[in-house]
Design a protein around this motif. Structure first.
Motif, PDB file in Angstrom:
ATOM      1  N   LEU A  37       0.820  -1.204   0.000  1.00  0.00           N
ATOM      2  CA  LEU A  37       0.000   0.000   0.000  1.00  0.00           C
ATOM      3  C   LEU A  37       0.859   1.260   0.000  1.00  0.00           C
ATOM      4  O   LEU A  37       0.565   2.234  -0.691  1.00  0.00           O
ATOM      5  N   ALA A  38       1.945   1.258   0.793  1.00  0.00           N
ATOM      6  CA  ALA A  38       2.822   2.429   0.836  1.00  0.00           C
ATOM      7  C   ALA A  38       3.481   2.667  -0.519  1.00  0.00           C
ATOM      8  O   ALA A  38       3.598   3.811  -0.971  1.00  0.00           O
ATOM      9  N   GLN A  39       3.893   1.588  -1.182  1.00  0.00           N
ATOM     10  CA  GLN A  39       4.508   1.742  -2.493  1.00  0.00           C
ATOM     11  C   GLN A  39       3.497   2.272  -3.508  1.00  0.00           C
ATOM     12  O   GLN A  39       3.818   3.127  -4.330  1.00  0.00           O
ATOM     13  N   ALA A  40       2.264   1.758  -3.446  1.00  0.00           N
ATOM     14  CA  ALA A  40       1.238   2.232  -4.376  1.00  0.00           C
ATOM     15  C   ALA A  40       0.888   3.689  -4.119  1.00  0.00           C
ATOM     16  O   ALA A  40       0.505   4.417  -5.039  1.00  0.00           O
ATOM     17  N   GLY A  41       1.013   4.123  -2.872  1.00  0.00           N
ATOM     18  CA  GLY A  41       0.649   5.493  -2.513  1.00  0.00           C
ATOM     19  C   GLY A  41       1.788   6.477  -2.527  1.00  0.00           C
ATOM     20  O   GLY A  41       1.646   7.594  -2.009  1.00  0.00           O
ATOM     21  N   ASN A  42       2.939   6.092  -3.136  1.00  0.00           N
ATOM     22  CA  ASN A  42       4.105   6.977  -3.179  1.00  0.00           C
ATOM     23  C   ASN A  42       4.460   7.481  -1.783  1.00  0.00           C
ATOM     24  O   ASN A  42       4.703   8.672  -1.568  1.00  0.00           O
ATOM     25  N   GLY A  43       4.502   6.563  -0.837  1.00  0.00           N
ATOM     26  CA  GLY A  43       4.773   6.985   0.533  1.00  0.00           C
ATOM     27  C   GLY A  43       5.796   6.121   1.213  1.00  0.00           C
ATOM     28  O   GLY A  43       6.478   5.307   0.594  1.00  0.00           O
ATOM     29  N   ASP A  77       5.279   2.968 -11.610  1.00  0.00           N
ATOM     30  CA  ASP A  77       5.459   3.635 -10.318  1.00  0.00           C
ATOM     31  C   ASP A  77       6.828   3.313  -9.727  1.00  0.00           C
ATOM     32  O   ASP A  77       7.388   2.235  -9.944  1.00  0.00           O
ATOM     33  N   ALA A  78       7.370   4.255  -8.966  1.00  0.00           N
ATOM     34  CA  ALA A  78       8.636   4.049  -8.255  1.00  0.00           C
ATOM     35  C   ALA A  78       8.587   4.847  -6.959  1.00  0.00           C
ATOM     36  O   ALA A  78       7.554   5.407  -6.597  1.00  0.00           O
ATOM     37  N   GLY A  79       9.710   4.917  -6.246  1.00  0.00           N
ATOM     38  CA  GLY A  79       9.726   5.529  -4.929  1.00  0.00           C
ATOM     39  C   GLY A  79       9.833   7.041  -4.964  1.00  0.00           C
ATOM     40  O   GLY A  79      10.244   7.640  -5.960  1.00  0.00           O
TER      41      GLY A  79
END
Length: 658
Positions: free
Chosen positions: A451-457, A522-524
């Protein structure tokens, strides 16, 4: 009437007064208040040393049952009251109290210990907490010791559904958890079968002539290091599957050169030195240092705290620690910031409408109201939180949902991949997601990471109040203010200089070569002032450390390519709010130099993490070597993070001995 039981019945009939509805309500209210105080639910809860006894616990339990409404509940309460009265009348004839129920006969979880998170910390040992149970002594139950009479009234009482899920996740739950891990490759469970971690096999040694390009997304998460620390302080080595080496390395700030004003949002720092665990290989360090704008120049924050208040959050290292953590953060908010609180347990609800960060009294009052009960409707909570964030967003401001949970998403997430897509959609709308994990026993680290990776967080694990200070106070400016999104790194190695290479960590952040130039992948993200470090172990051409034999039909060695270059590094990133990426390129000189203090400490921590994972690439290099290297590289350590790591290495060395 010679039967003693008949005498008791007659006595009870004679002694029973006519019902008085008013008196009954007053008595029930008093009994409920006493019960709440015993459970620590009231503001005037009694201290631990004044716990109710076994018999007062029964009496208050009867009072609680009497307060239930409805004919069925009334019959149950009446029957319970008669039984209790019979026990009291028979007490003079009894020689000893009845046996205390054991965990095998009563479905109760482990007793709750006093919350020590506010205790002063004198050393790393003071951060330790009581060990967690590994194997349950009965179905769906884990305890540390047999209960005593004084413990009975202080047991947590989650639902049977929660206890069953903690004991053994269902096949459907396991499938959902694995689905939620895209692009994660594998999940693994700790021995008690209740904690799931984002995990993938370590990167293999790659042969440059066959696979010269390595691509990954940057990672500034720190959850794995804090989780491993929690295990070590409990007196046991962490599960190998719980260790992500890049999160060990990036837990610590590094003193890399800052970018020039007006240029790119971060600066590259490159070095090549001898590998500590193999003198025949080299350690390539790629460091990124994000720009740190002046605090007064930062844009206003819109924070929506999405707080898990389900029954599993009752434990002292969960919601009680979370509430103390949020209080630490309040003085660092400005009046221009806005804070809202959404809770979820069974169904989502708004506890606090958007409130100025300067209204400390109202914010503290809302935090004090947080209480744990019910099941976990995580999906509904996220939807409510994102809707709230959207109403708060204005141009030039930063909106972020901060999810605080123990990761026990047991209700409402029927399609984790759909939930991840929902978060990615909201990310595209400009709302970021940060995930904070609390507690042990139900931690779904894999879902939290996804979830954090999907949310750019960022995903962080908070096990102590000191960690809350680091994440929510010391790193407030950097962690919550993005300066670059979708940051990707690609390294192409020169086959004339490098025979083999191995990326240390970043297994769950690996990207395919073609994904580097695809802006839809997506990435970090990198926050203000953040540093990111990646380490490669490279084997020079001609080194005796080369592990692969030359191919019989592979042809001659390649001609010199860009003589003097070890590799070529490319970075792609997006400015916040933009959809097209920008490119940075730079050659890496094939020039070995003594490692500076920052590189030495990063190498010590990387070695530490690999030892915990059981890496075969370290040879005879062990914890004592990591400890010795770390001791010489503590450098500037204002908050003691590096000193703490040295202590953890010492613990790991002791725990690893047969």
């Amino acid at each position: 009437m010679s039967d003693p039981l008949d005498k008791i019945r007659a006595a009870m009939a004679r002694a029973t007064p006519d019902p008085d509805p008013t008196r009954r309500l007053e008595t029930l209210d008093a009994a409920q208040a006493a019960y709440d105080r015993a459970q620590g639910l009231g503001r005037d809860a009694r201290p631990t040393s004044d716990r109710p006894t076994f018999w007062t616990g029964i009496a208050k339990g009867v009072g609680h049952l009497l307060s239930m409404k409805g004919p069925k509940h009334g019959l149950l309460a009446a029957g319970t009251a008669i039984a209790a009265a019979g026990v009291v009348l028979w007490l003079p004839a009894l020689q000893a109290p009845p046996p205390i129920p054991t965990p095998q006969s009563v479905d109760m979880p482990a007793p709750v210990a006093p919350d020590p998170v506010d205790a002063p910390v004198a050393s790393i040992a003071d951060l330790a907490v009581e060990p967690l149970a590994v194997a349950p002594p009965g179905p769906g139950l884990s305890v540390l010791r047999e209960p005593t009479p004084g413990d009975i009234a202080h047991f947590e009482m989650p639902s049977t559904r929660l206890l069953a899920q903690r004991s053994q996740p269902s096949a459907a739950a396991l499938a959902h958890r694995k689905t939620a891990q895209r692009p994660l490759k594998e999940s693994a469970f700790l021995p008690d079968g209740t904690e799931v971690h984002a995990h993938a096999d370590p990167h293999p040694v790659s042969i440059v002539t066959e696979d010269p390009v390595s691509t990954f997304s940057v990672d500034v998460d720190t959850a794995s290091y804090a989780f491993a620390r929690s295990s070590l302080l409990e007196g046991r080595l962490p599960s190998a599957e719980a260790v992500r080496v890049e999160e060990f390395i990036n837990y610590f700030p590094y003193s890399y050169p800052a970018p020039e004003p007006g240029g790119a949002p971060f600066e590259l720092s490159l070095s090549l030195s001898q590998t500590p665990w193999n003198p025949e290989t080299r350690l390539l360090k790629i460091g990124l240092q994000g720009a740190m704008p002046a605090v007064e120049d930062r844009p206003p924050l819109n924070l929506v705290f999405l707080i898990d208040t389900s029954g599993s959050m009752q434990q002292r290292r969960k919601l009680p620690l979370l509430k103390r953590s949020l209080r630490l953060m309040l003085p660092n908010l400005s009046p221009e910031d806005e804070v809202a609180i959404v809770t979820y347990a069974g169904q989502a609800g708004v506890l606090l409408e958007p409130t100025s960060g300067g209204d400390r009294e109202r914010l503290r009052a809302a935090i004090d109201q947080l209480d744990a009960h019910g099941a976990t409707a995580g999906q509904a909570g996220l939807q409510e939180a994102y809707a709230m964030a959207q109403t708060m967003a204005e141009a030039g401001e930063v909106s972020r949902v901060i999810l605080a949970t123990d990761g026990d998403f047991n209700v409402g997430v029927s399609d984790p991949s759909g939930l991840e897509a929902f978060i990615a959609q909201k990310r595209a709308g400009g709302t970021y997601l940060t995930v904070l994990g609390f507690g042990r026993g139900t931690l779904d680290d894999a879902t939290m990471q996804a979830l954090a990776q999907a949310g750019n967080g960022q995903a962080a694990y908070i096990d102590t109040l000191l960690e809350a200070q680091k994440v929510l106070v010391d790193q407030l400016t950097g962690a919550l203010f993005p300066i670059a999104d979708d940051v990707k790194v690609q390294v192409e190695f020169n086959p004339a200089s490098v025979a083999e290479y191995r990326l240390i960590g970043y297994e769950t952040r690996a990207l395919r070569r073609e994904e580097f130039n695809n802006d839809q992948v997506d990435a970090g993200e990198i926050g203000a002032g953040h540093s990111v470090t990646a380490l490669y172990e490279v084997t020079p051409v001609g080194s005796p450390a080369i592990l692969s034999d030359p191919l019989r039909y592979g042809g001659e060695a390649p001609a010199a390519v860009r003589d003097g270059e070890l590799a070529f590094v490319r970075l792609r990133y997006k400015a916040p709010g933009e959809t097209s990426s920008r490119l940075i390129e730079r050659p890496i000189p094939d020039r070995v130099a003594p490692a500076d203090v920052e590189t030495r400490f990063a190498a010590a921590v990387a070695g530490f993490g690999q030892l915990l994972r059981g890496s075969p690439h370290l040879g005879v290099w062990g914890y004592a070597d990591a400890l010795a290297l770390g001791e010489t590289a503590q450098g500037d350590d204002p908050y003691g993070y590096r000193r703490e790591a040295i202590g953890l290495m010492r613990l790991a060395e002791s725990l690893s001995r047969p």
